[in-house]
Design a protein around this motif. Structure first.
Motif, PDB file in Angstrom:
ATOM      1  N   GLN A 193       0.839  -1.201   0.000  1.00  0.00           N
ATOM      2  CA  GLN A 193       0.000   0.000   0.000  1.00  0.00           C
ATOM      3  C   GLN A 193       0.871   1.247   0.000  1.00  0.00           C
ATOM      4  O   GLN A 193       1.583   1.504   0.968  1.00  0.00           O
ATOM      5  CB  GLN A 193      -0.880   0.034   1.255  1.00  0.00           C
ATOM      6  N   VAL A 194       0.807   2.015  -1.090  1.00  0.00           N
ATOM      7  CA  VAL A 194       1.438   3.332  -1.052  1.00  0.00           C
ATOM      8  C   VAL A 194       0.592   4.224  -0.140  1.00  0.00           C
ATOM      9  O   VAL A 194      -0.576   3.937   0.141  1.00  0.00           O
ATOM     10  CB  VAL A 194       1.565   3.936  -2.463  1.00  0.00           C
ATOM     11  N   GLU A 195       1.177   5.307   0.317  1.00  0.00           N
ATOM     12  CA  GLU A 195       0.474   6.165   1.265  1.00  0.00           C
ATOM     13  C   GLU A 195      -0.852   6.673   0.699  1.00  0.00           C
ATOM     14  O   GLU A 195      -1.849   6.778   1.429  1.00  0.00           O
ATOM     15  CB  GLU A 195       1.362   7.347   1.667  1.00  0.00           C
ATOM     16  N   ARG A 196      -0.887   6.969  -0.592  1.00  0.00           N
ATOM     17  CA  ARG A 196      -2.096   7.573  -1.164  1.00  0.00           C
ATOM     18  C   ARG A 196      -3.307   6.659  -1.131  1.00  0.00           C
ATOM     19  O   ARG A 196      -4.441   7.137  -1.160  1.00  0.00           O
ATOM     20  CB  ARG A 196      -1.829   7.984  -2.618  1.00  0.00           C
ATOM     21  N   VAL A 197      -3.090   5.345  -1.084  1.00  0.00           N
ATOM     22  CA  VAL A 197      -4.236   4.437  -1.121  1.00  0.00           C
ATOM     23  C   VAL A 197      -4.847   4.237   0.261  1.00  0.00           C
ATOM     24  O   VAL A 197      -5.988   3.756   0.383  1.00  0.00           O
ATOM     25  CB  VAL A 197      -3.843   3.088  -1.744  1.00  0.00           C
ATOM     26  N   LYS A 198      -4.136   4.619   1.302  1.00  0.00           N
ATOM     27  CA  LYS A 198      -4.616   4.318   2.650  1.00  0.00           C
ATOM     28  C   LYS A 198      -5.888   5.075   3.004  1.00  0.00           C
ATOM     29  O   LYS A 198      -6.696   4.601   3.811  1.00  0.00           O
ATOM     30  CB  LYS A 198      -3.509   4.582   3.661  1.00  0.00           C
ATOM     31  N   PHE A 199      -6.112   6.227   2.417  1.00  0.00           N
ATOM     32  CA  PHE A 199      -7.364   6.952   2.627  1.00  0.00           C
ATOM     33  C   PHE A 199      -8.552   6.090   2.218  1.00  0.00           C
ATOM     34  O   PHE A 199      -9.567   6.015   2.935  1.00  0.00           O
ATOM     35  CB  PHE A 199      -7.338   8.252   1.809  1.00  0.00           C
ATOM     36  N   LEU A 200      -8.454   5.399   1.073  1.00  0.00           N
ATOM     37  CA  LEU A 200      -9.526   4.529   0.604  1.00  0.00           C
ATOM     38  C   LEU A 200      -9.538   3.198   1.349  1.00  0.00           C
ATOM     39  O   LEU A 200     -10.608   2.672   1.671  1.00  0.00           O
ATOM     40  CB  LEU A 200      -9.376   4.274  -0.895  1.00  0.00           C
ATOM     41  N   ARG A 201      -8.366   2.665   1.628  1.00  0.00           N
ATOM     42  CA  ARG A 201      -8.264   1.331   2.224  1.00  0.00           C
ATOM     43  C   ARG A 201      -8.856   1.282   3.629  1.00  0.00           C
ATOM     44  O   ARG A 201      -9.463   0.276   4.020  1.00  0.00           O
ATOM     45  CB  ARG A 201      -6.783   0.903   2.258  1.00  0.00           C
ATOM     46  N   TYR A 202      -8.689   2.346   4.414  1.00  0.00           N
ATOM     47  CA  TYR A 202      -9.002   2.256   5.828  1.00  0.00           C
ATOM     48  C   TYR A 202     -10.152   3.142   6.280  1.00  0.00           C
ATOM     49  O   TYR A 202     -10.290   3.410   7.479  1.00  0.00           O
ATOM     50  CB  TYR A 202      -7.744   2.565   6.641  1.00  0.00           C
ATOM     51  N   GLY A 203     -11.009   3.558   5.358  1.00  0.00           N
ATOM     52  CA  GLY A 203     -12.157   4.372   5.747  1.00  0.00           C
ATOM     53  C   GLY A 203     -13.036   3.683   6.771  1.00  0.00           C
ATOM     54  O   GLY A 203     -13.444   4.281   7.778  1.00  0.00           O
ATOM     55  N   GLU A 204     -13.337   2.421   6.550  1.00  0.00           N
ATOM     56  CA  GLU A 204     -14.204   1.699   7.488  1.00  0.00           C
ATOM     57  C   GLU A 204     -13.520   1.533   8.837  1.00  0.00           C
ATOM     58  O   GLU A 204     -14.145   1.708   9.889  1.00  0.00           O
ATOM     59  CB  GLU A 204     -14.587   0.342   6.906  1.00  0.00           C
ATOM     60  N   ALA A 205     -12.222   1.203   8.815  1.00  0.00           N
ATOM     61  CA  ALA A 205     -11.493   1.030  10.078  1.00  0.00           C
ATOM     62  C   ALA A 205     -11.408   2.337  10.859  1.00  0.00           C
ATOM     63  O   ALA A 205     -11.460   2.337  12.099  1.00  0.00           O
ATOM     64  CB  ALA A 205     -10.091   0.499   9.797  1.00  0.00           C
ATOM     65  N   ARG A 206     -11.293   3.454  10.158  1.00  0.00           N
ATOM     66  CA  ARG A 206     -11.231   4.750  10.836  1.00  0.00           C
ATOM     67  C   ARG A 206     -12.582   5.181  11.385  1.00  0.00           C
ATOM     68  O   ARG A 206     -12.675   6.078  12.211  1.00  0.00           O
ATOM     69  CB  ARG A 206     -10.748   5.838   9.860  1.00  0.00           C
ATOM     70  N   GLY A 207     -13.648   4.587  10.850  1.00  0.00           N
ATOM     71  CA  GLY A 207     -14.988   4.976  11.263  1.00  0.00           C
ATOM     72  C   GLY A 207     -15.566   6.122  10.450  1.00  0.00           C
ATOM     73  O   GLY A 207     -16.594   6.695  10.836  1.00  0.00           O
ATOM     74  N   ASP A 208     -14.932   6.451   9.314  1.00  0.00           N
ATOM     75  CA  ASP A 208     -15.450   7.542   8.479  1.00  0.00           C
ATOM     76  C   ASP A 208     -15.700   7.060   7.040  1.00  0.00           C
ATOM     77  O   ASP A 208     -15.455   7.770   6.078  1.00  0.00           O
ATOM     78  CB  ASP A 208     -14.490   8.736   8.485  1.00  0.00           C
ATOM     79  N   TYR A 209     -16.209   5.822   6.942  1.00  0.00           N
ATOM     80  CA  TYR A 209     -16.438   5.230   5.623  1.00  0.00           C
ATOM     81  C   TYR A 209     -17.380   6.082   4.772  1.00  0.00           C
ATOM     82  O   TYR A 209     -17.106   6.347   3.594  1.00  0.00           O
ATOM     83  CB  TYR A 209     -17.001   3.823   5.787  1.00  0.00           C
ATOM     84  N   ALA A 210     -18.499   6.538   5.347  1.00  0.00           N
ATOM     85  CA  ALA A 210     -19.459   7.337   4.574  1.00  0.00           C
ATOM     86  C   ALA A 210     -18.812   8.622   4.062  1.00  0.00           C
ATOM     87  O   ALA A 210     -19.042   9.037   2.918  1.00  0.00           O
ATOM     88  CB  ALA A 210     -20.687   7.671   5.423  1.00  0.00           C
ATOM     89  N   GLU A 211     -17.998   9.230   4.880  1.00  0.00           N
ATOM     90  CA  GLU A 211     -17.317  10.458   4.477  1.00  0.00           C
ATOM     91  C   GLU A 211     -16.280  10.167   3.391  1.00  0.00           C
ATOM     92  O   GLU A 211     -16.076  10.980   2.484  1.00  0.00           O
ATOM     93  CB  GLU A 211     -16.643  11.114   5.682  1.00  0.00           C
TER      94      GLU A 211
END
Length: 254
Positions: A223-241
């Motif tokens: 995972q390059v850094e740029r993909v982590k925004f998409l990869r971890y939305g659910e884990a962060r709790g901001d999937y809808a956003e």
């Protein structure tokens, strides 16, 4: 996957991420075989990049995969890495039934059935090698959907779960499974993507990927850094956003 000393087959690598990754891995001291459908592109790669091997393969055709895999194994018995790179991405409008079915079927054949057939063709050979890798290629869109590409999103989500499942089944063998998860990269995968300000420059993506492989040969997900925004939305709790930001929506999907 160690960064050097491998024999690597990359079907679907005549352009874009596949070709640039092939060249970067060759420069790191690997023997690389590039596969693709178009003979003229394969000839061009051979002429412009001495040392790169090529073979014609159509990953949408089961017979082509079977024939090409047999030839690759016969000509390169040291083969120990398969990178299933081939993929297509098309916009689809599922509110208009006549506008999406052909695209959806082609996407599933290329992006999901193709890698399944490729892995089936190579897995026994790879298990015979002392240190082997199957690298799948999913996407940040496996985890956060882009509204206009439903079938692409779905196939990449399936590739993610296929990778997870194969890793469980191949545990205890000589074969490791790694999953490359690109963000949007400046290639011709979609019209206008090369010029998109949102897309990561191709050279930056390849440099970061090669660095990640080199620093962590046992990585399950690359995972390059740029993909982590998409990869971890659910884990962060901001999937809808995250979905809203990707699709330029408000958080309620409007």
């Amino acid at each position: 996957m160690h960064i050097s000393g491998n024999t690597i087959f990359i079907p679907g690598a005549t352009s874009g991420i596949g070709l640039e990754l092939a060249l970067a891995l060759h420069a790191k001291g690997n023997e690389v075989i590039v596969g693709g459908r178009r003979a003229e592109l394969l000839a061009q790669i051979t002429a412009e990049h001495p040392g790169i091997h090529t073979i014609r393969i159509d990953t949408t055709d089961a017979d082509s995969i079977r024939d090409a895999s047999s030839r690759v194994i016969a000509e390169h018995p040291e083969l120990n890495v398969l990178i299933a790179m081939a993929g297509i991405m098309h916009p689809e409008d599922w509110t208009r039934p006549e506008g999406f079915l052909a695209s959806a079927e082609a996407t599933v054949t290329t992006n999901l059935l193709g890698p399944i057939r490729l892995i089936a063709a190579f897995v026994e050979h790879l298990r015979s090698r002392p240190d082997a890798t199957i690298m799948t290629v999913s996407s940040g869109l496996a985890f956060t959907p882009l509204r206009i590409t439903p079938s692409y999103n779905a196939t990449k989500a399936a590739i993610h779960m296929l990778s997870e499942s194969l890793r469980l089944q191949l545990a205890g063998t000589s074969v490791t499974v790694s999953e490359l998860e690109p963000p949007s990269v400046a290639t011709d995968l979609m019209p206008g993507q090369r010029e998109s300000a949102f897309a990561m420059p191709l050279d930056e993506f390849i440099t970061e990927v090669v660095g990640l492989i080199e620093s962590d040969p046992d990585a399950r997900e690359i995972q390059v850094e740029r993909v982590k925004f998409l990869r971890y939305g659910e884990a962060r709790g901001d999937y809808a956003e995250t979905v809203a930001a990707l699709n330029h929506l408000d958080p309620h999907g409007n």
